[in-house]
Design an enzyme around this catalytic site. Structure first.
Site, mmCIF file in Angstrom:
data_model
loop_
_atom_site.group_PDB
_atom_site.id
_atom_site.type_symbol
_atom_site.label_atom_id
_atom_site.label_comp_id
_atom_site.label_asym_id
_atom_site.label_seq_id
_atom_site.Cartn_x
_atom_site.Cartn_y
_atom_site.Cartn_z
ATOM 1 N N LYS A 1 35.197 85.871 21.399
ATOM 2 C CA LYS A 1 33.876 86.464 21.228
ATOM 3 C C LYS A 1 33.313 85.935 19.913
ATOM 4 C CE LYS A 1 30.660 89.533 22.443
ATOM 5 N NZ LYS A 1 29.988 89.593 23.747
ATOM 6 N N LYS B 1 28.562 91.177 31.913
ATOM 7 C CA LYS B 1 29.191 89.959 31.405
ATOM 8 C C LYS B 1 30.634 90.191 30.962
ATOM 9 C CE LYS B 1 27.454 88.220 27.562
ATOM 10 N NZ LYS B 1 26.431 89.265 27.628
ATOM 11 N N ASP C 1 34.048 94.094 22.835
ATOM 12 C CA ASP C 1 34.158 93.476 24.158
ATOM 13 C C ASP C 1 35.535 92.866 24.402
ATOM 14 O OD1 ASP C 1 31.555 94.212 24.631
ATOM 15 O OD2 ASP C 1 30.704 92.234 24.205
#
Length: 234
Positions: free
Chosen positions: A42, A20, A55
């Site tokens: 995020k 992802k 991420d």
């Protein structure tokens, strides 16, 4: 709540560790190469210690200059609701995520909202999810799925959950395609859009996230379909 933006894409997965974040980076890289400004949001980063790269930082490393924003960070690699409860930290709510995304959308050409895990992973003990954020934003949802056995059922269930909530599924991207796909992986490229009831919009090669960032940015367009700004034809 600010006006619903039209330049937000929610990125979810059928599970965890399926590509992802690398898919989000590819979307960002393609948009940046086209001269668009990009923000990556995020809502909840789990399993990462304070000061450790998460991420958003990985997307920045691979794609280039994006505006990155985390709303919450929890140290244990658990669902956000569980991780927040165990850490004694505040949860993040869909309304907070939607408000942050709308503010970013006012200053950027594209905002990518990357969820944690799958569509219905809980943000809080009341059962709020990424799907609730997508509903508040009126944003389409891109589903990242694995290539091999088991992906058809998980993808079908995610698509069904989206439709049940009146959400638009932008399509499906395979997050990690092996260099020598077996029978299941080859057949799934045909079957995934059927079970998802949405188009297959790309396939990232296994190990794409390990590429040198310059190579990643050059190749990203070849992994995504024209609908996502790329050149991938299936």
């Amino acid at each position: 709540m600010p006006a619903v933006p039209e330049n937000v894409l929610v990125v979810t997965g059928t599970g965890t560790e399926i590509g992802k974040t690398v898919t989000t980076a590819a979307l960002a890289a393609v948009a940046l190469a086209a001269g668009r400004s990009v923000a990556v949001l995020k809502p909840a980063q789990t399993g990462v210690a304070p000061g450790e790269a998460g991420d958003v930082a990985e997307v920045e490393r691979l794609a280039g200059r994006v505006t990155g924003l985390e709303l919450a960070r929890y140290p244990e690699p658990l669902a956000p609701a569980t991780a927040a409860r165990r850490a004694g930290l505040p949860v993040v709510t869909p309304a907070e995520v939607a408000e942050a995304a709308a503010k970013l959308a006012a200053a950027h050409d594209l905002v990518l909202v990357e969820g944690a895990g799958g569509l219905l992973v809980r943000f809080d003990d009341a059962g709020s999810t990424l799907a609730d954020t997508a509903r508040l934003l009126g944003a389409p949802v891109l589903v990242v799925a694995p290539a091999g056995l088991g992906t058809l059922n998980a993808t079908a269930l995610t698509g069904e959950a989206l439709r049940a909530r009146g959400l638009v599924q932008e399509g499906v991207v395979v997050g990690s395609m092996p260099p020598e796909p077996g029978l299941a992986e080859r057949c799934n490229l045909t079957d995934l859009p059927v079970v998802a009831e949405a188009p297959l919009l790309g396939a990232l090669p296994q190990g794409a996230g390990a590429l040198d960032p310059s190579a990643f940015r050059v190749r990203a367009a070849s992994w995504l379909a024209p609908r996502l700004g790329g050149t991938w034809q299936g």
